[in-house]
Design a protein around this motif. Sequence first.
Motif, PDB file in Angstrom:
ATOM      1  N   ASP A  20    -132.897 -49.054 -52.560  1.00  0.00           N
ATOM      2  CA  ASP A  20    -134.024 -48.650 -52.259  1.00  0.00           C
ATOM      3  C   ASP A  20    -134.837 -48.429 -53.312  1.00  0.00           C
ATOM      4  OD1 ASP A  20    -133.601 -49.120 -49.270  1.00  0.00           O
ATOM      5  OD2 ASP A  20    -133.039 -47.213 -49.013  1.00  0.00           O
ATOM      6  N   ARG A  21    -134.427 -47.438 -54.062  1.00  0.00           N
ATOM      7  CA  ARG A  21    -134.940 -46.741 -55.258  1.00  0.00           C
ATOM      8  C   ARG A  21    -135.229 -47.888 -56.044  1.00  0.00           C
ATOM      9  NH1 ARG A  21    -131.097 -42.963 -53.944  1.00  0.00           N
ATOM     10  NH2 ARG A  21    -130.288 -43.186 -56.057  1.00  0.00           N
ATOM     11  N   ALA A  22    -134.313 -48.422 -56.463  1.00  0.00           N
ATOM     12  CA  ALA A  22    -134.605 -49.813 -57.544  1.00  0.00           C
ATOM     13  C   ALA A  22    -135.881 -50.771 -57.184  1.00  0.00           C
ATOM     14  CB  ALA A  22    -133.405 -50.626 -57.498  1.00  0.00           C
ATOM     15  N   ALA A  23    -136.006 -50.986 -55.777  1.00  0.00           N
ATOM     16  CA  ALA A  23    -137.065 -51.626 -55.524  1.00  0.00           C
ATOM     17  C   ALA A  23    -138.363 -51.044 -55.465  1.00  0.00           C
ATOM     18  CB  ALA A  23    -136.971 -52.158 -53.809  1.00  0.00           C
ATOM     19  N   ILE A  24    -138.552 -49.536 -55.283  1.00  0.00           N
ATOM     20  CA  ILE A  24    -139.582 -48.842 -55.537  1.00  0.00           C
ATOM     21  C   ILE A  24    -140.037 -48.938 -56.896  1.00  0.00           C
ATOM     22  CG2 ILE A  24    -140.531 -46.400 -55.444  1.00  0.00           C
ATOM     23  CD1 ILE A  24    -138.771 -46.198 -52.791  1.00  0.00           C
ATOM     24  N   TRP A  25    -138.862 -48.847 -57.749  1.00  0.00           N
ATOM     25  CA  TRP A  25    -139.290 -48.712 -59.348  1.00  0.00           C
ATOM     26  C   TRP A  25    -139.808 -49.997 -59.498  1.00  0.00           C
ATOM     27  CZ3 TRP A  25    -134.004 -45.827 -59.870  1.00  0.00           C
ATOM     28  CH2 TRP A  25    -134.214 -44.615 -59.641  1.00  0.00           C
ATOM     29  N   ARG A  26    -139.237 -51.029 -59.311  1.00  0.00           N
ATOM     30  CA  ARG A  26    -139.652 -52.413 -59.648  1.00  0.00           C
ATOM     31  C   ARG A  26    -141.155 -52.629 -59.057  1.00  0.00           C
ATOM     32  NH1 ARG A  26    -134.648 -54.026 -57.984  1.00  0.00           N
ATOM     33  NH2 ARG A  26    -135.135 -54.695 -56.012  1.00  0.00           N
ATOM     34  N   GLN A  27    -141.477 -52.232 -57.978  1.00  0.00           N
ATOM     35  CA  GLN A  27    -142.772 -52.187 -57.613  1.00  0.00           C
ATOM     36  C   GLN A  27    -143.814 -51.603 -58.288  1.00  0.00           C
ATOM     37  OE1 GLN A  27    -143.912 -54.139 -54.839  1.00  0.00           O
ATOM     38  NE2 GLN A  27    -145.991 -53.472 -54.704  1.00  0.00           N
ATOM     39  N   GLU A  28    -143.417 -50.155 -58.632  1.00  0.00           N
ATOM     40  CA  GLU A  28    -144.252 -49.424 -59.325  1.00  0.00           C
ATOM     41  C   GLU A  28    -144.559 -50.258 -60.923  1.00  0.00           C
ATOM     42  OE1 GLU A  28    -143.123 -44.936 -57.700  1.00  0.00           O
ATOM     43  OE2 GLU A  28    -142.117 -45.707 -59.606  1.00  0.00           O
TER      44      GLU A  28
ATOM     45  N   GLU B 219    -137.541 -36.009 -55.697  1.00  0.00           N
ATOM     46  CA  GLU B 219    -136.561 -35.731 -56.897  1.00  0.00           C
ATOM     47  C   GLU B 219    -135.826 -36.759 -57.379  1.00  0.00           C
ATOM     48  OE1 GLU B 219    -134.847 -31.769 -57.133  1.00  0.00           O
ATOM     49  OE2 GLU B 219    -133.063 -32.479 -58.046  1.00  0.00           O
ATOM     50  N   ALA B 220    -135.424 -37.693 -56.663  1.00  0.00           N
ATOM     51  CA  ALA B 220    -134.473 -38.874 -57.088  1.00  0.00           C
ATOM     52  C   ALA B 220    -135.515 -39.887 -57.681  1.00  0.00           C
ATOM     53  CB  ALA B 220    -133.744 -39.708 -55.877  1.00  0.00           C
ATOM     54  N   LEU B 221    -136.639 -40.013 -56.929  1.00  0.00           N
ATOM     55  CA  LEU B 221    -137.497 -41.143 -57.520  1.00  0.00           C
ATOM     56  C   LEU B 221    -138.304 -40.659 -58.806  1.00  0.00           C
ATOM     57  CD1 LEU B 221    -139.228 -42.023 -54.287  1.00  0.00           C
ATOM     58  CD2 LEU B 221    -138.034 -43.566 -55.680  1.00  0.00           C
ATOM     59  N   THR B 222    -138.732 -39.305 -58.977  1.00  0.00           N
ATOM     60  CA  THR B 222    -139.381 -38.939 -60.260  1.00  0.00           C
ATOM     61  C   THR B 222    -138.313 -38.757 -61.377  1.00  0.00           C
ATOM     62  OG1 THR B 222    -139.412 -36.606 -59.508  1.00  0.00           O
ATOM     63  CG2 THR B 222    -141.444 -37.776 -59.096  1.00  0.00           C
ATOM     64  N   GLY B 223    -136.995 -38.474 -60.768  1.00  0.00           N
ATOM     65  CA  GLY B 223    -135.971 -38.087 -62.145  1.00  0.00           C
ATOM     66  C   GLY B 223    -135.385 -39.457 -62.201  1.00  0.00           C
TER      67      GLY B 223
ATOM     68  N   MET C 226    -142.124 -28.395 -50.411  1.00  0.00           N
ATOM     69  CA  MET C 226    -141.158 -27.028 -50.273  1.00  0.00           C
ATOM     70  C   MET C 226    -140.783 -26.453 -51.511  1.00  0.00           C
ATOM     71  SD  MET C 226    -139.919 -27.333 -47.348  1.00  0.00           S
ATOM     72  CE  MET C 226    -138.328 -26.592 -47.299  1.00  0.00           C
ATOM     73  N   PRO C 227    -140.415 -25.545 -51.837  1.00  0.00           N
ATOM     74  CA  PRO C 227    -140.203 -24.718 -52.998  1.00  0.00           C
ATOM     75  C   PRO C 227    -139.130 -25.431 -53.819  1.00  0.00           C
ATOM     76  CG  PRO C 227    -139.232 -23.453 -50.976  1.00  0.00           C
ATOM     77  CD  PRO C 227    -140.136 -24.440 -50.682  1.00  0.00           C
ATOM     78  N   ALA C 228    -138.984 -24.899 -55.040  1.00  0.00           N
ATOM     79  CA  ALA C 228    -137.840 -25.862 -55.910  1.00  0.00           C
ATOM     80  C   ALA C 228    -136.481 -25.798 -55.289  1.00  0.00           C
ATOM     81  CB  ALA C 228    -138.027 -25.595 -57.293  1.00  0.00           C
ATOM     82  N   ASP C 229    -136.459 -24.596 -54.667  1.00  0.00           N
ATOM     83  CA  ASP C 229    -135.029 -24.379 -54.051  1.00  0.00           C
ATOM     84  C   ASP C 229    -134.846 -25.198 -52.793  1.00  0.00           C
ATOM     85  OD1 ASP C 229    -136.482 -22.647 -52.763  1.00  0.00           O
ATOM     86  OD2 ASP C 229    -135.135 -21.045 -52.764  1.00  0.00           O
ATOM     87  N   TRP C 230    -135.253 -26.092 -52.433  1.00  0.00           N
ATOM     88  CA  TRP C 230    -135.253 -26.873 -51.417  1.00  0.00           C
ATOM     89  C   TRP C 230    -133.914 -27.343 -50.982  1.00  0.00           C
ATOM     90  CZ3 TRP C 230    -133.199 -31.487 -51.692  1.00  0.00           C
ATOM     91  CH2 TRP C 230    -133.241 -32.271 -52.964  1.00  0.00           C
ATOM     92  N   HIS C 231    -132.920 -27.220 -52.156  1.00  0.00           N
ATOM     93  CA  HIS C 231    -131.512 -27.711 -52.128  1.00  0.00           C
ATOM     94  C   HIS C 231    -130.811 -27.023 -51.028  1.00  0.00           C
ATOM     95  CE1 HIS C 231    -132.889 -28.988 -55.957  1.00  0.00           C
ATOM     96  NE2 HIS C 231    -132.131 -30.007 -55.697  1.00  0.00           N
ATOM     97  N   VAL C 232    -131.197 -25.538 -50.832  1.00  0.00           N
ATOM     98  CA  VAL C 232    -130.525 -24.670 -49.889  1.00  0.00           C
ATOM     99  C   VAL C 232    -130.509 -25.106 -48.364  1.00  0.00           C
ATOM    100  CG1 VAL C 232    -130.496 -22.508 -51.498  1.00  0.00           C
ATOM    101  CG2 VAL C 232    -132.305 -23.237 -49.675  1.00  0.00           C
ATOM    102  N   SER C 233    -131.875 -25.940 -48.034  1.00  0.00           N
ATOM    103  CA  SER C 233    -131.989 -26.554 -47.007  1.00  0.00           C
ATOM    104  C   SER C 233    -131.326 -27.815 -46.681  1.00  0.00           C
ATOM    105  CB  SER C 233    -133.362 -26.313 -46.370  1.00  0.00           C
ATOM    106  OG  SER C 233    -133.777 -25.098 -46.521  1.00  0.00           O
ATOM    107  N   ALA C 234    -130.770 -28.338 -47.839  1.00  0.00           N
ATOM    108  CA  ALA C 234    -130.132 -29.729 -47.299  1.00  0.00           C
ATOM    109  C   ALA C 234    -129.230 -29.885 -46.265  1.00  0.00           C
ATOM    110  CB  ALA C 234    -129.573 -30.328 -48.711  1.00  0.00           C
ATOM    111  N   ALA C 235    -129.488 -31.011 -45.409  1.00  0.00           N
ATOM    112  CA  ALA C 235    -128.271 -31.076 -44.450  1.00  0.00           C
ATOM    113  C   ALA C 235    -127.054 -31.635 -44.722  1.00  0.00           C
ATOM    114  CB  ALA C 235    -129.016 -32.207 -43.624  1.00  0.00           C
TER     115      ALA C 235
END
Length: 83
Positions: free
Chosen positions: A67-75, A49-53, A2-11
Amino acid sequence: MMPADWHVSAACRGSAEADLFFAPQTPLNVARALEICHGCPVQTDCADEALTGRIEHGIWGGLTEDDRAAIWRQELWEAAQTR
Ligand code: SF4
């Protein structure tokens, strides 16, 4: 992608329940926030965005803080295996 302005479509954008995403992560708050994420058209972009940022707080892209902490630990573990 999606374009960088994906935020506008956020639920969650403008939702009366937007505070849930950064509220204390009680089971009820988490369940409702994840329900909204799972119907969101930009879930993948949000999670990326949350994972890379390395955003630690809140629920993003259907991922909790744990969940994100577990992914970062796995990486980190996988990176250590390739050294
Ligand atoms: S995936 Fe969830 S947190 Fe991300 S924009 Fe959509 S509803 Fe909001």
